[in-house]
Scaffold this motif. Structure first.
Motif, PDB file in Angstrom:
ATOM      1  N   ALA A   4       0.875  -1.178   0.000  1.00 16.81           N
ATOM      2  CA  ALA A   4       0.000   0.000   0.000  1.00 16.81           C
ATOM      3  C   ALA A   4       0.908   1.222   0.000  1.00 16.81           C
ATOM      4  N   ILE A   5       0.415   2.283  -0.605  1.00 24.86           N
ATOM      5  CA  ILE A   5       1.143   3.545  -0.625  1.00 24.86           C
ATOM      6  C   ILE A   5       0.265   4.574   0.064  1.00 24.86           C
ATOM      7  N   ALA A  23       7.429   4.803 -10.489  1.00 23.05           N
ATOM      8  CA  ALA A  23       8.492   4.092  -9.779  1.00 23.05           C
ATOM      9  C   ALA A  23       8.082   2.647  -9.499  1.00 23.05           C
ATOM     10  N   PHE A  24       6.838   2.435  -9.087  1.00 19.15           N
ATOM     11  CA  PHE A  24       6.376   1.071  -8.816  1.00 19.15           C
ATOM     12  C   PHE A  24       6.415   0.221 -10.075  1.00 19.15           C
ATOM     13  N   PHE A  25       5.789   0.690 -11.145  1.00 19.71           N
ATOM     14  CA  PHE A  25       5.685  -0.126 -12.354  1.00 19.71           C
ATOM     15  C   PHE A  25       7.030  -0.345 -13.041  1.00 19.71           C
ATOM     16  N   ALA A  26       7.960   0.579 -12.864  1.00 19.35           N
ATOM     17  CA  ALA A  26       9.309   0.401 -13.422  1.00 19.35           C
ATOM     18  C   ALA A  26      10.219  -0.336 -12.446  1.00 19.35           C
ATOM     19  N   ARG A  27       9.723  -0.614 -11.234  1.00 16.65           N
ATOM     20  CA  ARG A  27      10.509  -1.256 -10.173  1.00 16.65           C
ATOM     21  C   ARG A  27      11.836  -0.508  -9.966  1.00 16.65           C
ATOM     22  N   LYS A  28      11.703   0.812  -9.772  1.00 24.76           N
ATOM     23  CA  LYS A  28      12.885   1.619  -9.508  1.00 24.76           C
ATOM     24  C   LYS A  28      12.716   2.353  -8.182  1.00 24.76           C
ATOM     25  N   ASP A  29      13.758   3.029  -7.771  1.00 24.16           N
ATOM     26  CA  ASP A  29      13.793   3.762  -6.514  1.00 24.16           C
ATOM     27  C   ASP A  29      13.388   2.826  -5.367  1.00 24.16           C
ATOM     28  N   ALA A  30      12.407   3.174  -4.558  1.00 27.40           N
ATOM     29  CA  ALA A  30      12.050   2.344  -3.402  1.00 27.40           C
ATOM     30  C   ALA A  30      11.479   0.985  -3.787  1.00 27.40           C
ATOM     31  N   PHE A  31      11.051   0.838  -5.021  1.00 25.08           N
ATOM     32  CA  PHE A  31      10.410  -0.399  -5.455  1.00 25.08           C
ATOM     33  C   PHE A  31      11.367  -1.353  -6.168  1.00 25.08           C
ATOM     34  N   ILE A  65       3.917  -1.086   3.722  1.00 22.30           N
ATOM     35  CA  ILE A  65       3.379   0.229   3.388  1.00 22.30           C
ATOM     36  C   ILE A  65       4.537   1.154   3.066  1.00 22.30           C
ATOM     37  N   HIS A  66       4.419   1.787   1.917  1.00 20.77           N
ATOM     38  CA  HIS A  66       5.362   2.830   1.537  1.00 20.77           C
ATOM     39  C   HIS A  66       4.740   4.170   1.906  1.00 20.77           C
ATOM     40  N   LEU A  67       5.449   4.940   2.697  1.00 24.43           N
ATOM     41  CA  LEU A  67       5.042   6.315   2.947  1.00 24.43           C
ATOM     42  C   LEU A  67       5.656   7.126   1.819  1.00 24.43           C
ATOM     43  N   SER A  68       4.828   7.813   1.065  1.00 26.44           N
ATOM     44  CA  SER A  68       5.314   8.508  -0.126  1.00 26.44           C
ATOM     45  C   SER A  68       6.414   9.503   0.217  1.00 26.44           C
ATOM     46  N   SER A  69       7.199   9.823  -0.763  1.00 28.78           N
ATOM     47  CA  SER A  69       8.306  10.754  -0.567  1.00 28.78           C
ATOM     48  C   SER A  69       7.823  12.086   0.005  1.00 28.78           C
ATOM     49  N   CYS A  70       6.627  12.531  -0.377  1.00 29.98           N
ATOM     50  CA  CYS A  70       6.100  13.801   0.137  1.00 29.98           C
ATOM     51  C   CYS A  70       5.771  13.727   1.624  1.00 29.98           C
ATOM     52  N   MET A  71       5.534  12.553   2.134  1.00 29.83           N
ATOM     53  CA  MET A  71       5.204  12.417   3.556  1.00 29.83           C
ATOM     54  C   MET A  71       6.362  12.874   4.442  1.00 29.83           C
ATOM     55  N   ARG A  72       7.576  12.554   4.049  1.00 25.98           N
ATOM     56  CA  ARG A  72       8.725  12.898   4.900  1.00 25.98           C
ATOM     57  C   ARG A  72       8.874  14.389   5.112  1.00 25.98           C
ATOM     58  N   SER A  73       8.568  15.175   4.108  1.00 25.98           N
ATOM     59  CA  SER A  73       8.772  16.617   4.251  1.00 25.98           C
ATOM     60  C   SER A  73       7.511  17.369   4.647  1.00 25.98           C
ATOM     61  N   LYS A  74       6.350  16.787   4.436  1.00 25.24           N
ATOM     62  CA  LYS A  74       5.117  17.544   4.616  1.00 25.24           C
ATOM     63  C   LYS A  74       4.186  17.048   5.721  1.00 25.24           C
ATOM     64  N   TYR A  75       4.371  15.857   6.210  1.00 20.41           N
ATOM     65  CA  TYR A  75       3.453  15.314   7.213  1.00 20.41           C
ATOM     66  C   TYR A  75       4.028  15.562   8.602  1.00 20.41           C
ATOM     67  N   ALA A  76       3.366  16.400   9.371  1.00 16.23           N
ATOM     68  CA  ALA A  76       3.896  16.859  10.657  1.00 16.23           C
ATOM     69  C   ALA A  76       4.136  15.727  11.658  1.00 16.23           C
ATOM     70  N   ASP A  77       3.286  14.731  11.670  1.00 15.58           N
ATOM     71  CA  ASP A  77       3.388  13.651  12.659  1.00 15.58           C
ATOM     72  C   ASP A  77       3.946  12.372  12.026  1.00 15.58           C
ATOM     73  N   TYR A  78       4.891  12.548  11.132  1.00 18.84           N
ATOM     74  CA  TYR A  78       5.473  11.447  10.358  1.00 18.84           C
ATOM     75  C   TYR A  78       6.002  10.319  11.243  1.00 18.84           C
ATOM     76  N   GLU A  79       6.803  10.648  12.230  1.00 19.65           N
ATOM     77  CA  GLU A  79       7.441   9.613  13.066  1.00 19.65           C
ATOM     78  C   GLU A  79       6.395   8.797  13.827  1.00 19.65           C
ATOM     79  N   THR A  80       5.388   9.457  14.365  1.00 16.51           N
ATOM     80  CA  THR A  80       4.329   8.750  15.088  1.00 16.51           C
ATOM     81  C   THR A  80       3.579   7.810  14.156  1.00 16.51           C
ATOM     82  N   LEU A  81       3.252   8.294  12.961  1.00 11.80           N
ATOM     83  CA  LEU A  81       2.554   7.453  11.993  1.00 11.80           C
ATOM     84  C   LEU A  81       3.417   6.264  11.580  1.00 11.80           C
ATOM     85  N   ARG A  82       4.677   6.513  11.293  1.00 11.85           N
ATOM     86  CA  ARG A  82       5.581   5.429  10.895  1.00 11.85           C
ATOM     87  C   ARG A  82       5.646   4.369  11.990  1.00 11.85           C
ATOM     88  N   ASN A  83       5.794   4.790  13.231  1.00  7.54           N
ATOM     89  CA  ASN A  83       5.878   3.841  14.342  1.00  7.54           C
ATOM     90  C   ASN A  83       4.577   3.060  14.520  1.00  7.54           C
TER      91      ASN A  83
END
Length: 114
Positions: A4-5, A23-31, A65-83
């Motif tokens: 899931a993304i 990225a998913f369909f090309a199986r590149k970067d995180a995939f 679950i992949h947290l999208s690249s935008c999540m790291r810079s824009k989601y305020a509670d990123y660490e809590t969600l990741r955990n």
């Protein structure tokens, strides 16, 4: 592998998801770690009833679950969600682009076993 993304809600208002999906369909970067058997079973944002979405991911057999690249810079509670997600899923902290270019470093968090 069943994936899931999860993307940032505000970003979803203007993003077409093409970076994540390309990225998913090309199986590149995180995939690049997946073979052809990998499936996307969910693609959603953090808004609404997030706990219901998480329950649905689990019910549908999502294991990563992949947290999208935008999540790291824009989601305020990123660490809590990741955990929180890491209690039930493998969590990978980006989807595409440079894994370390945002303000938070990409982390791969394996499922915590009880």
């Amino acid at each position: 592998m069943k994936i899931a993304i999860l993307i940032n809600e505000d970003t979803a208002l203007r993003c077409t998801a093409s970076g994540c999906l390309k990225a998913f369909f090309a199986r590149k970067d995180a995939f690049n770690i997946y073979g052809p058997e990998a499936q996307i079973l969910g693609f959603t944002h953090t808004g609404g009833e997030l706990d219901k979405k998480i329950e649905r991911f689990e019910k549908n057999g999502v294991d990563t679950i992949h947290l999208s690249s935008c999540m790291r810079s824009k989601y305020a509670d990123y660490e809590t969600l990741r955990n929180k997600l890491a209690e039930k899923f493998n969590v990978i902290g980006y989807t595409h682009g440079n894994p370390d270019r945002k303000k938070r470093v990409c982390q791969i968090t394996p499922v915590k076993k009880p």
